[in-house]
Design a protein around this motif. Structure first.
Motif, PDB file in Angstrom:
ATOM      1  N   ALA A 258       0.817  -1.213   0.000  1.00  0.00           N
ATOM      2  CA  ALA A 258       0.000   0.000   0.000  1.00  0.00           C
ATOM      3  C   ALA A 258       0.853   1.267   0.000  1.00  0.00           C
ATOM      4  O   ALA A 258       0.369   2.345  -0.345  1.00  0.00           O
ATOM      5  CB  ALA A 258      -0.932   0.010   1.205  1.00  0.00           C
ATOM      6  N   ILE A 259       2.127   1.141   0.380  1.00  0.00           N
ATOM      7  CA  ILE A 259       3.021   2.306   0.402  1.00  0.00           C
ATOM      8  C   ILE A 259       3.386   2.670  -1.034  1.00  0.00           C
ATOM      9  O   ILE A 259       3.817   1.807  -1.806  1.00  0.00           O
ATOM     10  CB  ILE A 259       4.294   2.016   1.215  1.00  0.00           C
ATOM     11  N   PRO A 260       3.249   3.930  -1.424  1.00  0.00           N
ATOM     12  CA  PRO A 260       3.632   4.327  -2.790  1.00  0.00           C
ATOM     13  C   PRO A 260       5.106   4.051  -3.057  1.00  0.00           C
ATOM     14  O   PRO A 260       5.931   4.005  -2.134  1.00  0.00           O
ATOM     15  CB  PRO A 260       3.335   5.828  -2.821  1.00  0.00           C
ATOM     16  N   GLY A 261       5.433   3.871  -4.329  1.00  0.00           N
ATOM     17  CA  GLY A 261       6.814   3.601  -4.688  1.00  0.00           C
ATOM     18  C   GLY A 261       7.178   4.197  -6.033  1.00  0.00           C
ATOM     19  O   GLY A 261       6.309   4.542  -6.838  1.00  0.00           O
ATOM     20  N   ILE A 262       8.471   4.315  -6.261  1.00  0.00           N
ATOM     21  CA  ILE A 262       8.963   4.850  -7.528  1.00  0.00           C
ATOM     22  C   ILE A 262      10.269   4.158  -7.881  1.00  0.00           C
ATOM     23  O   ILE A 262      11.111   3.916  -7.010  1.00  0.00           O
ATOM     24  CB  ILE A 262       9.164   6.386  -7.451  1.00  0.00           C
ATOM     25  N   ARG A 263      10.403   3.803  -9.148  1.00  0.00           N
ATOM     26  CA  ARG A 263      11.662   3.252  -9.663  1.00  0.00           C
ATOM     27  C   ARG A 263      12.350   4.345 -10.466  1.00  0.00           C
ATOM     28  O   ARG A 263      11.730   5.003 -11.303  1.00  0.00           O
ATOM     29  CB  ARG A 263      11.406   2.033 -10.540  1.00  0.00           C
TER      30      ARG A 263
END
Length: 410
Positions: A258-263
């Motif tokens: 549920a935690i947002p993420g970015i690559r």
């Protein structure tokens, strides 16, 4: 081993293809100005649970880009020097080098404030440099000399500078993340209502990403909406094991569920800088934590005891060096933007090489820590000063040489 390396090379080419194309064309799409240029970052980011992401067009000043180049080149020369000094047996013990990953630390440093907190793993030489350290103090620490950043008593894995917001350098896999989480809690606790919070970032490798203590930290950070950045430096190998063999999830930026993420393309300092600017702003605004996956690569083995060629072949390393080297990318960006030409950059490199050599020489001239300093900094007198007190008793391997404050055995 060769066939495994070739298969792995093919996987890396496929995995990094979209980010690689962006890296290759970015310099060509820069719009030169008198003292700044605009760069296209399209394709440098992949998002998870986010409606919007970092800017895909950024403007950079000449001064900012040149400063980043100088820092990255200093990192590279320092780590190459450490490699040589280790082979000459002037550095002993564990030694984990960072060359190939310079754009990650440089982008993070550019985006953080001095009051933000940064905790990382044992691959920490270049983070210590970015966070206010000097080549002399870092290499001096590796030599075990008194001029070292930890006074010659910490070694390669234990750098620390509270005044610069750098809290280690940790030798235990994944152990730095709960520490960073605690610092994030402190930042939220101390924040003034209505004002942006300072953030805490915990950097760790793909090999540590499935540690239980990281999952627990992520749960706390999400529940309490802490300004915590979980930063995975994905260099594709946990020691000598490739990511497809040690983790059931290879999209590490999605591991927070549920935690947002970015690559982020971790070989492109423009992308790491803009990406981390976005992440810091998100977390500092009270939105809670974020997972960040930096797609990067280490040129050396896991440590100096690892040649790095038994689980991958030289063709894979050469391919990455020739197509995605972070230093070659920033040099090309500088030249394409009209900020400097190749000869000017060579002059800067020559100056930095000389400076690194001079600082290493000074580090070698520093004495070893005095024997009596062994007992210092075991207990602190208070939390503000550098004063310390002796413990009442320290048992040595030879019991007869143990230390008693009273001067005699009880």
């Amino acid at each position: 081993t060769v066939s495994i390396g070739i298969d792995r090379l093919a996987q890396l080419i496929t995995m990094l293809s979209s980010l690689g194309r962006t890296t290759a064309r970015m310099g060509l799409r820069a719009r030169a100005m008198s003292s700044s240029a605009t760069f296209d970052l399209s394709g440098s980011f992949e998002l998870h649970n986010l409606e919007s992401g970092p800017n895909t067009t950024v403007e950079y000043s000449k001064d900012d880009l040149m400063k980043q180049f100088e820092l990255m080149y200093t990192m590279r020369r320092m780590e190459i020097t450490c490699d040589n000094e280790y082979k000459a047996r002037n550095i002993r013990g564990f030694c984990h080098l960072y060359d190939g990953q310079e754009a990650v630390a440089t982008g993070i440093q550019t985006s953080l404030d001095a009051e933000d907190s940064w905790v990382t793993s044992y691959r920490c030489h270049c983070v210590a440099l970015a966070r206010g350290g000097s080549v002399e103090k870092i290499v001096g620490e590796l030599f075990g000399n008194a001029c070292g950043m930890s006074k010659g008593k910490g070694g390669s894995m234990h750098f620390y500078s509270k005044k610069n917001g750098f809290f280690g350098g940790h030798g235990i896999v994944g152990a730095q993340v709960p520490v960073a989480n605690g610092l994030a809690f402190a930042h939220k606790y101390k924040a003034k209502p209505g004002e942006p919070m300072n953030v805490s970032i915990g950097c760790y490798g793909d090999g540590a990403a499935n540690q239980g203590q990281i999952w627990e930290s992520a749960n706390m950070a999400a529940l309490w909406k802490l300004p915590m950045i979980f930063c995975i430096e994905n260099n594709h190998y946990g020691m000598g094991t490739s990511i497809d063999r040690h983790s059931s999830i290879n999209d590490y930026y999605k591991m927070g569920n549920a935690i947002p993420g970015i690559r982020i393309d971790g070989m492109n300092v423009l992308a790491t800088t803009e990406g981390m600017r976005f992440v810091k702003e998100y977390c500092a605004s009270g939105n809670g934590p974020m997972y960040v996956e930096m797609m990067t690569y280490r040129y050396h083995g896991h440590s100096m005891s690892d040649p790095g060629t038994t689980y991958r072949n030289r063709e894979e390393i050469a391919f990455t060096r020739s197509t995605r080297d972070p230093l070659e990318f920033i040099k090309k960006s500088i030249i394409d933007a009209g900020f400097a030409d190749a000869e000017e950059l060579k002059g800067i490199e020559k100056r930095i090489r000389k400076s690194v050599q001079e600082e290493v020489k000074k580090a070698k001239e520093s004495p070893k820590p005095a024997p009596e300093s062994l007992m210092q900094h075991v207990f602190a007198v208070d939390l503000e000063s550098d004063q310390s007190e002796m413990p009442s008793h320290i048992r040595m391997p030879d019991h007869a040489k143990s230390y008693w404050a009273s001067g005699k055995a009880d």
